[in-house]
Scaffold this motif. Structure first.
Motif, PDB file in Angstrom:
ATOM      1  N   ARG A  70     -83.186  48.908   1.075  1.00  0.00           N
ATOM      2  CA  ARG A  70     -82.894  47.478   1.048  1.00  0.00           C
ATOM      3  C   ARG A  70     -82.701  46.997   2.473  1.00  0.00           C
ATOM      4  O   ARG A  70     -82.077  47.670   3.276  1.00  0.00           O
ATOM      5  N   VAL A  71     -83.238  45.792   2.768  1.00  0.00           N
ATOM      6  CA  VAL A  71     -83.159  45.223   4.108  1.00  0.00           C
ATOM      7  C   VAL A  71     -82.410  43.904   4.036  1.00  0.00           C
ATOM      8  O   VAL A  71     -82.641  43.089   3.139  1.00  0.00           O
ATOM      9  N   ASP A  72     -81.501  43.688   5.011  1.00  0.00           N
ATOM     10  CA  ASP A  72     -80.768  42.418   5.094  1.00  0.00           C
ATOM     11  C   ASP A  72     -81.683  41.310   5.593  1.00  0.00           C
ATOM     12  O   ASP A  72     -82.821  41.547   5.988  1.00  0.00           O
ATOM     13  N   VAL A  73     -81.151  40.111   5.614  1.00  0.00           N
ATOM     14  CA  VAL A  73     -81.873  38.959   6.132  1.00  0.00           C
ATOM     15  C   VAL A  73     -82.185  39.152   7.618  1.00  0.00           C
ATOM     16  O   VAL A  73     -83.220  38.717   8.121  1.00  0.00           O
ATOM     17  N   ASP A  74     -81.306  39.858   8.326  1.00  0.00           N
ATOM     18  CA  ASP A  74     -81.501  40.112   9.752  1.00  0.00           C
ATOM     19  C   ASP A  74     -82.552  41.185  10.025  1.00  0.00           C
ATOM     20  O   ASP A  74     -82.937  41.387  11.165  1.00  0.00           O
ATOM     21  N   GLY A  75     -82.987  41.919   9.003  1.00  0.00           N
ATOM     22  CA  GLY A  75     -83.981  42.969   9.174  1.00  0.00           C
ATOM     23  C   GLY A  75     -83.384  44.350   9.344  1.00  0.00           C
ATOM     24  O   GLY A  75     -84.090  45.304   9.627  1.00  0.00           O
ATOM     25  N   THR A  76     -82.064  44.489   9.161  1.00  0.00           N
ATOM     26  CA  THR A  76     -81.426  45.800   9.284  1.00  0.00           C
ATOM     27  C   THR A  76     -81.359  46.455   7.910  1.00  0.00           C
ATOM     28  O   THR A  76     -81.229  45.781   6.880  1.00  0.00           O
ATOM     29  N   VAL A  77     -81.451  47.772   7.889  1.00  0.00           N
ATOM     30  CA  VAL A  77     -81.410  48.531   6.641  1.00  0.00           C
ATOM     31  C   VAL A  77     -79.975  48.558   6.144  1.00  0.00           C
ATOM     32  O   VAL A  77     -79.064  48.993   6.850  1.00  0.00           O
ATOM     33  N   SER A  78     -79.769  48.086   4.928  1.00  0.00           N
ATOM     34  CA  SER A  78     -78.415  48.049   4.379  1.00  0.00           C
ATOM     35  C   SER A  78     -78.155  49.214   3.424  1.00  0.00           C
ATOM     36  O   SER A  78     -77.020  49.643   3.286  1.00  0.00           O
ATOM     37  N   GLU A  79     -79.186  49.706   2.782  1.00  0.00           N
ATOM     38  CA  GLU A  79     -78.989  50.770   1.795  1.00  0.00           C
ATOM     39  C   GLU A  79     -80.302  51.526   1.601  1.00  0.00           C
ATOM     40  O   GLU A  79     -81.343  50.920   1.387  1.00  0.00           O
ATOM     41  N   GLU A  80     -80.241  52.868   1.693  1.00  0.00           N
ATOM     42  CA  GLU A  80     -81.419  53.673   1.378  1.00  0.00           C
ATOM     43  C   GLU A  80     -81.347  54.004  -0.098  1.00  0.00           C
ATOM     44  O   GLU A  80     -80.385  54.598  -0.568  1.00  0.00           O
ATOM     45  N   ARG A  81     -82.382  53.608  -0.835  1.00  0.00           N
ATOM     46  CA  ARG A  81     -82.338  53.750  -2.283  1.00  0.00           C
ATOM     47  C   ARG A  81     -82.988  55.025  -2.774  1.00  0.00           C
ATOM     48  O   ARG A  81     -82.538  55.625  -3.737  1.00  0.00           O
ATOM     49  N   ASP A  82     -84.077  55.457  -2.145  1.00  0.00           N
ATOM     50  CA  ASP A  82     -84.761  56.651  -2.626  1.00  0.00           C
ATOM     51  C   ASP A  82     -85.602  57.234  -1.515  1.00  0.00           C
ATOM     52  O   ASP A  82     -85.923  56.558  -0.543  1.00  0.00           O
ATOM     53  N   LYS A  83     -85.957  58.506  -1.672  1.00  0.00           N
ATOM     54  CA  LYS A  83     -86.786  59.202  -0.685  1.00  0.00           C
ATOM     55  C   LYS A  83     -87.647  60.211  -1.432  1.00  0.00           C
ATOM     56  O   LYS A  83     -87.136  60.981  -2.246  1.00  0.00           O
ATOM     57  N   VAL A  84     -88.966  60.193  -1.186  1.00  0.00           N
ATOM     58  CA  VAL A  84     -89.897  61.120  -1.823  1.00  0.00           C
ATOM     59  C   VAL A  84     -90.648  61.843  -0.719  1.00  0.00           C
ATOM     60  O   VAL A  84     -91.218  61.215   0.164  1.00  0.00           O
ATOM     61  N   GLU A  85     -90.623  63.180  -0.742  1.00  0.00           N
ATOM     62  CA  GLU A  85     -91.364  63.976   0.224  1.00  0.00           C
ATOM     63  C   GLU A  85     -92.550  64.613  -0.466  1.00  0.00           C
ATOM     64  O   GLU A  85     -92.400  65.268  -1.493  1.00  0.00           O
ATOM     65  N   VAL A  86     -93.740  64.414   0.087  1.00  0.00           N
ATOM     66  CA  VAL A  86     -94.952  65.015  -0.446  1.00  0.00           C
ATOM     67  C   VAL A  86     -95.232  66.243   0.405  1.00  0.00           C
ATOM     68  O   VAL A  86     -95.501  66.126   1.597  1.00  0.00           O
ATOM     69  N   LEU A  87     -95.132  67.419  -0.196  1.00  0.00           N
ATOM     70  CA  LEU A  87     -95.316  68.667   0.534  1.00  0.00           C
ATOM     71  C   LEU A  87     -96.754  69.142   0.441  1.00  0.00           C
ATOM     72  O   LEU A  87     -97.421  68.959  -0.572  1.00  0.00           O
ATOM     73  N   VAL A  88     -97.206  69.792   1.511  1.00  0.00           N
ATOM     74  CA  VAL A  88     -98.552  70.332   1.532  1.00  0.00           C
ATOM     75  C   VAL A  88     -98.586  71.660   0.792  1.00  0.00           C
ATOM     76  O   VAL A  88     -99.428  71.914  -0.043  1.00  0.00           O
ATOM     77  N   ARG A  89     -97.642  72.520   1.106  1.00  0.00           N
ATOM     78  CA  ARG A  89     -97.520  73.820   0.437  1.00  0.00           C
ATOM     79  C   ARG A  89     -96.050  74.059   0.141  1.00  0.00           C
ATOM     80  O   ARG A  89     -95.195  73.343   0.588  1.00  0.00           O
ATOM     81  N   GLY A  90     -95.767  75.105  -0.582  1.00  0.00           N
ATOM     82  CA  GLY A  90     -94.384  75.453  -0.830  1.00  0.00           C
ATOM     83  C   GLY A  90     -93.957  75.187  -2.262  1.00  0.00           C
ATOM     84  O   GLY A  90     -92.793  75.163  -2.564  1.00  0.00           O
ATOM     85  N   GLY A  91     -94.892  74.977  -3.173  1.00  0.00           N
ATOM     86  CA  GLY A  91     -94.564  74.836  -4.568  1.00  0.00           C
ATOM     87  C   GLY A  91     -94.241  73.431  -5.014  1.00  0.00           C
ATOM     88  O   GLY A  91     -93.940  73.216  -6.169  1.00  0.00           O
ATOM     89  N   ALA A  92     -94.264  72.472  -4.135  1.00  0.00           N
ATOM     90  CA  ALA A  92     -93.965  71.103  -4.546  1.00  0.00           C
ATOM     91  C   ALA A  92     -95.172  70.493  -5.231  1.00  0.00           C
ATOM     92  O   ALA A  92     -96.302  70.705  -4.818  1.00  0.00           O
ATOM     93  N   LEU A  93     -94.909  69.741  -6.259  1.00  0.00           N
ATOM     94  CA  LEU A  93     -95.986  69.077  -6.976  1.00  0.00           C
ATOM     95  C   LEU A  93     -96.304  67.761  -6.287  1.00  0.00           C
ATOM     96  O   LEU A  93     -95.417  67.113  -5.741  1.00  0.00           O
TER      97      LEU A  93
END
Length: 112
Positions: A70-93
């Motif tokens: 989420r970003v404020d009106v000023d353009g600063t990040v107020s809250e990180e809601r989610d994060k998804v990492e796409v892995l090349v190898r290592g068993g991640a789907l």
């Protein structure tokens, strides 16, 4: 009499009498080809590795990280809601193509 090898540098596109092999491209059908660079440009390419060498046992880091925040009106990040990492190898789907992360709906992106 031996003729000197003259190749074109893949980076600066100048011909050189002292080419350096920087990459070998294998083809599924037909012959592959080699990519050469001049002495000055060869340092800009990563070191060549053996394509038949087994990958190391250490897990690879992600190549792509998607962050939803989420970003404020000023353009600063107020809250990180989610994060998804796409892995090349290592068993991640791989991330499935769902509506969980829809494309941007701002007027600038819709105009494209």
């Amino acid at each position: 009499m031996t003729r000197p090898a003259v190749r074109m540098c893949a980076r600066c596109e100048r011909t050189t009498a002292e080419p350096v092999l920087v990459h070998e491209v294998d083809a599924a059908t037909g012959p592959g080809f080699n990519v050469y660079a001049c002495q000055e440009c060869a340092d800009h390419y990563p070191p060549r590795r053996d394509p038949y060498e087994l990958p190391g046992a250490e897990p690879r880091r992600s190549r792509l990280t998607l962050r939803v925040y989420r970003v404020d009106v000023d353009g600063t990040v107020s809250e990180e809601r989610d994060k998804v990492e796409v892995l090349v190898r290592g068993g991640a789907l791989p991330v499935s193509l769902t509506s969980a992360f829809p494309p941007c709906g701002c007027p600038r992106c819709r105009a494209r």
